[in-house]
Motif scaffolding. Structure first.
Motif, PDB file in Angstrom:
ATOM      1  N   MET A  79       0.844  -1.180   0.000  1.00  0.00           N
ATOM      2  CA  MET A  79       0.000   0.000   0.000  1.00  0.00           C
ATOM      3  C   MET A  79       0.889   1.242   0.000  1.00  0.00           C
ATOM      4  SD  MET A  79      -3.360   0.729   2.248  1.00  0.00           S
ATOM      5  CE  MET A  79      -4.473   0.115   1.019  1.00  0.00           C
ATOM      6  N   ASN A  80       0.320   2.369  -0.457  1.00  0.00           N
ATOM      7  CA  ASN A  80       1.058   3.622  -0.563  1.00  0.00           C
ATOM      8  C   ASN A  80       1.473   4.164   0.797  1.00  0.00           C
ATOM      9  OD1 ASN A  80       0.709   3.667  -3.343  1.00  0.00           O
ATOM     10  ND2 ASN A  80      -1.288   4.623  -3.151  1.00  0.00           N
ATOM     11  N   THR A  81       2.441   5.055   0.759  1.00  0.00           N
ATOM     12  CA  THR A  81       2.864   5.739   1.971  1.00  0.00           C
ATOM     13  C   THR A  81       1.687   6.546   2.513  1.00  0.00           C
ATOM     14  OG1 THR A  81       5.052   5.948   1.014  1.00  0.00           O
ATOM     15  CG2 THR A  81       4.551   7.362   2.880  1.00  0.00           C
ATOM     16  N   VAL A  82       1.537   6.578   3.807  1.00  0.00           N
ATOM     17  CA  VAL A  82       0.439   7.296   4.429  1.00  0.00           C
ATOM     18  C   VAL A  82       0.606   8.800   4.182  1.00  0.00           C
ATOM     19  CG1 VAL A  82      -0.684   7.836   6.612  1.00  0.00           C
ATOM     20  CG2 VAL A  82       0.106   5.519   6.159  1.00  0.00           C
ATOM     21  N   VAL A  83      -0.485   9.416   3.753  1.00  0.00           N
ATOM     22  CA  VAL A  83      -0.492  10.848   3.471  1.00  0.00           C
ATOM     23  C   VAL A  83      -0.748  11.599   4.767  1.00  0.00           C
ATOM     24  CG1 VAL A  83      -1.705  12.665   2.243  1.00  0.00           C
ATOM     25  CG2 VAL A  83      -1.295  10.488   1.133  1.00  0.00           C
ATOM     26  N   THR A  84       0.045  12.627   4.996  1.00  0.00           N
ATOM     27  CA  THR A  84      -0.091  13.359   6.254  1.00  0.00           C
ATOM     28  C   THR A  84      -0.339  14.850   6.066  1.00  0.00           C
ATOM     29  OG1 THR A  84       2.305  13.650   6.343  1.00  0.00           O
ATOM     30  CG2 THR A  84       1.375  11.750   7.506  1.00  0.00           C
ATOM     31  N   SER A  85      -0.566  15.286   4.841  1.00  0.00           N
ATOM     32  CA  SER A  85      -0.808  16.711   4.642  1.00  0.00           C
ATOM     33  C   SER A  85      -1.790  16.933   3.500  1.00  0.00           C
ATOM     34  CB  SER A  85       0.501  17.441   4.335  1.00  0.00           C
ATOM     35  OG  SER A  85       0.949  17.108   3.038  1.00  0.00           O
ATOM     36  N   LYS A  86      -2.393  18.088   3.514  1.00  0.00           N
ATOM     37  CA  LYS A  86      -3.306  18.477   2.442  1.00  0.00           C
ATOM     38  C   LYS A  86      -2.576  18.497   1.104  1.00  0.00           C
ATOM     39  CE  LYS A  86      -6.748  22.008   1.481  1.00  0.00           C
ATOM     40  NZ  LYS A  86      -7.405  23.209   1.997  1.00  0.00           N
ATOM     41  N   GLU A  87      -1.335  18.979   1.098  1.00  0.00           N
ATOM     42  CA  GLU A  87      -0.550  19.044  -0.132  1.00  0.00           C
ATOM     43  C   GLU A  87      -0.308  17.657  -0.721  1.00  0.00           C
ATOM     44  OE1 GLU A  87       0.344  20.681   2.747  1.00  0.00           O
ATOM     45  OE2 GLU A  87      -0.455  22.584   2.024  1.00  0.00           O
ATOM     46  N   GLU A  88      -0.033  16.689   0.147  1.00  0.00           N
ATOM     47  CA  GLU A  88       0.185  15.315  -0.326  1.00  0.00           C
ATOM     48  C   GLU A  88      -1.107  14.711  -0.877  1.00  0.00           C
ATOM     49  OE1 GLU A  88       2.916  13.255  -0.725  1.00  0.00           O
ATOM     50  OE2 GLU A  88       3.996  15.131  -0.433  1.00  0.00           O
ATOM     51  N   ILE A  89      -2.226  15.026  -0.250  1.00  0.00           N
ATOM     52  CA  ILE A  89      -3.515  14.538  -0.759  1.00  0.00           C
ATOM     53  C   ILE A  89      -3.777  15.124  -2.141  1.00  0.00           C
ATOM     54  CG2 ILE A  89      -6.022  14.599  -0.417  1.00  0.00           C
ATOM     55  CD1 ILE A  89      -5.429  14.497   2.626  1.00  0.00           C
ATOM     56  N   LEU A  90      -3.510  16.418  -2.304  1.00  0.00           N
ATOM     57  CA  LEU A  90      -3.721  17.055  -3.605  1.00  0.00           C
ATOM     58  C   LEU A  90      -2.771  16.489  -4.658  1.00  0.00           C
ATOM     59  CD1 LEU A  90      -4.391  20.711  -2.469  1.00  0.00           C
ATOM     60  CD2 LEU A  90      -6.046  19.065  -3.410  1.00  0.00           C
ATOM     61  N   LYS A  91      -1.551  16.187  -4.248  1.00  0.00           N
ATOM     62  CA  LYS A  91      -0.600  15.568  -5.178  1.00  0.00           C
ATOM     63  C   LYS A  91      -1.143  14.216  -5.647  1.00  0.00           C
ATOM     64  CE  LYS A  91       4.114  13.867  -5.535  1.00  0.00           C
ATOM     65  NZ  LYS A  91       5.335  13.522  -4.819  1.00  0.00           N
ATOM     66  N   LYS A  92      -1.652  13.402  -4.721  1.00  0.00           N
ATOM     67  CA  LYS A  92      -2.235  12.101  -5.080  1.00  0.00           C
ATOM     68  C   LYS A  92      -3.455  12.289  -5.972  1.00  0.00           C
ATOM     69  CE  LYS A  92       0.225   8.967  -2.978  1.00  0.00           C
ATOM     70  NZ  LYS A  92       1.003   8.001  -3.720  1.00  0.00           N
ATOM     71  N   SER A  93      -4.235  13.317  -5.691  1.00  0.00           N
ATOM     72  CA  SER A  93      -5.412  13.598  -6.499  1.00  0.00           C
ATOM     73  C   SER A  93      -5.015  13.933  -7.934  1.00  0.00           C
ATOM     74  CB  SER A  93      -6.194  14.758  -5.872  1.00  0.00           C
ATOM     75  OG  SER A  93      -7.412  14.948  -6.519  1.00  0.00           O
ATOM     76  N   ARG A  94      -3.976  14.755  -8.098  1.00  0.00           N
ATOM     77  CA  ARG A  94      -3.480  15.076  -9.443  1.00  0.00           C
ATOM     78  C   ARG A  94      -2.971  13.815 -10.139  1.00  0.00           C
ATOM     79  NH1 ARG A  94      -0.948  19.219  -6.546  1.00  0.00           N
ATOM     80  NH2 ARG A  94       1.092  18.295  -6.959  1.00  0.00           N
ATOM     81  N   GLU A  95      -2.286  12.944  -9.398  1.00  0.00           N
ATOM     82  CA  GLU A  95      -1.784  11.694  -9.978  1.00  0.00           C
ATOM     83  C   GLU A  95      -2.936  10.805 -10.446  1.00  0.00           C
ATOM     84  OE1 GLU A  95       0.753   9.976  -6.973  1.00  0.00           O
ATOM     85  OE2 GLU A  95       2.257  11.551  -7.216  1.00  0.00           O
ATOM     86  N   LEU A  96      -4.019  10.757  -9.663  1.00  0.00           N
ATOM     87  CA  LEU A  96      -5.193   9.972 -10.082  1.00  0.00           C
ATOM     88  C   LEU A  96      -5.773  10.514 -11.380  1.00  0.00           C
ATOM     89  CD1 LEU A  96      -7.186   9.277  -6.783  1.00  0.00           C
ATOM     90  CD2 LEU A  96      -6.129   7.604  -8.297  1.00  0.00           C
ATOM     91  N   ILE A  97      -5.851  11.834 -11.485  1.00  0.00           N
ATOM     92  CA  ILE A  97      -6.371  12.449 -12.706  1.00  0.00           C
ATOM     93  C   ILE A  97      -5.492  12.090 -13.885  1.00  0.00           C
ATOM     94  CG2 ILE A  97      -6.770  14.651 -13.879  1.00  0.00           C
ATOM     95  CD1 ILE A  97      -7.400  15.783 -11.025  1.00  0.00           C
ATOM     96  N   GLN A  98      -4.194  12.153 -13.693  1.00  0.00           N
ATOM     97  CA  GLN A  98      -3.263  11.849 -14.781  1.00  0.00           C
ATOM     98  C   GLN A  98      -3.414  10.407 -15.258  1.00  0.00           C
ATOM     99  OE1 GLN A  98       0.543  12.858 -13.148  1.00  0.00           O
ATOM    100  NE2 GLN A  98       0.080  15.028 -13.090  1.00  0.00           N
ATOM    101  N   LYS A  99      -3.616   9.500 -14.326  1.00  0.00           N
ATOM    102  CA  LYS A  99      -3.697   8.087 -14.679  1.00  0.00           C
ATOM    103  C   LYS A  99      -5.077   7.677 -15.174  1.00  0.00           C
ATOM    104  CE  LYS A  99      -0.229   6.646 -11.309  1.00  0.00           C
ATOM    105  NZ  LYS A  99      -0.025   6.004 -10.018  1.00  0.00           N
ATOM    106  N   ASN A 100      -6.130   8.189 -14.504  1.00  0.00           N
ATOM    107  CA  ASN A 100      -7.470   7.657 -14.746  1.00  0.00           C
ATOM    108  C   ASN A 100      -8.525   8.684 -15.114  1.00  0.00           C
ATOM    109  OD1 ASN A 100      -6.472   5.084 -13.906  1.00  0.00           O
ATOM    110  ND2 ASN A 100      -6.676   5.762 -11.802  1.00  0.00           N
ATOM    111  N   GLY A 101      -8.180   9.959 -15.178  1.00  0.00           N
ATOM    112  CA  GLY A 101      -9.149  10.991 -15.530  1.00  0.00           C
ATOM    113  C   GLY A 101      -9.904  11.533 -14.326  1.00  0.00           C
ATOM    114  N   TRP A 102     -10.752  12.499 -14.605  1.00  0.00           N
ATOM    115  CA  TRP A 102     -11.465  13.223 -13.547  1.00  0.00           C
ATOM    116  C   TRP A 102     -12.466  12.378 -12.787  1.00  0.00           C
ATOM    117  CZ3 TRP A 102     -10.326  17.675 -11.398  1.00  0.00           C
ATOM    118  CH2 TRP A 102      -9.409  18.482 -12.056  1.00  0.00           C
TER     119      TRP A 102
END
Length: 185
Positions: free
Chosen positions: A1-24
Motif C-alpha cells: 500500500m502507498n505511503t500514508v499521506v499526512t498533509s493536504k498538499e500530499e492529498i492534492l498531489k495524489k489527487s493530481r496523480e489519479l487524474i493523470q492516470k485515470n481521468g477526472w
C-alpha cells in the motif's frame, strides 16, 4: 500500500496523480483514500466534502499548469508571454487530459458558487498577468490602444483565443502571435 499521506498538499498531489492516470471521474473521497493508503475519514479531516476536494484539486491543477517559471524573461514582452502560455496549455492538456474541455468549461455550468468563483479567480490571475505584460512591453506602439481597444480588452481577447485553443487542443501559437504583432507592434 502507498505511503500514508499526512498533509493536504500530499492529498492534492495524489489527487493530481489519479487524474493523470485515470481521468477526472476518479477524483472522489473513496478512491483518493485508497490511493493515499488512509481511511475515508482521514480525507475528511482535510476536505469537508467531495466538492471541497474537487475544488482544491482544480486549484492545484491550475497552479501546476501555470506556476511561475524560473525564467521570468517569458514575461518581458507579449509575444514571449503568449508563446509561454500556449506551451503551458499544451503541457496541461498532456498532463491532465480533459481538464480544459471537460472540467474547466463544465465547472462554469455547475451550480456551485465555489467552483465558479475559483474559475473566475484563476482566469483573472491570467488576465491580470497578460494586462501587466501589455503595459510594460516597450515594443508596444504608443498608439496601439484606444478608447475601444484598451489593454484590458486586448488581454480579454488574447485569453479568449487561448481558451479556444485549449478546447480545440491546437497549441500552434503562430496565428495569435501574428494578431499580436499586427495589432499592437
Amino acid at each position: 500500500m502507498n505511503t500514508v499521506v499526512t498533509s493536504k498538499e500530499e492529498i492534492l498531489k495524489k489527487s493530481r496523480e489519479l487524474i493523470q492516470k485515470n481521468g477526472w471521474a476518479t477524483v472522489n473521497i473513496r478512491s483518493l483514500a485508497a490511493a493515499c493508503g488512509v481511511s475515508v475519514g482521514s480525507i475528511y479531516n482535510y476536505f469537508e466534502s467531495k466538492s471541497a476536494l474537487v475544488s482544491a484539486t482544480v486549484e492545484s491543477v491550475w497552479e501546476d499548469i501555470f506556476h511561475r517559471p524560473d525564467d521570468v524573461s517569458v514575461f518581458a514582452d507579449v509575444l514571449s508571454s503568449v508563446k509561454w502560455m500556449f506551451g503551458r496549455l499544451e503541457y496541461g492538456c498532456e498532463r491532465y487530459p480533459g481538464f480544459f474541455t471537460h472540467h474547466s468549461l463544465g465547472f462554469m455550468q455547475q451550480d456551485t458558487e465555489d467552483g465558479k468563483r475559483q474559475m473566475r479567480q484563476a482566469w483573472q490571475h491570467i488576465l491580470d498577468e497578460l494586462r501587466a505584460v501589455l503595459l510594460r512591453d516597450g515594443k508596444v506602439r504608443p498608439d496601439a490602444f484606444t478608447a475601444d481597444l484598451t489593454p484590458d480588452a486586448f488581454a480579454q481577447a488574447l485569453f479568449s483565443l487561448m481558451l479556444s485553443a485549449a478546447v480545440r487542443q491546437d497549441f500552434d501559437s503562430s496565428a495569435v502571435l501574428e494578431i499580436v504583432h499586427r495589432t499592437i507592434y
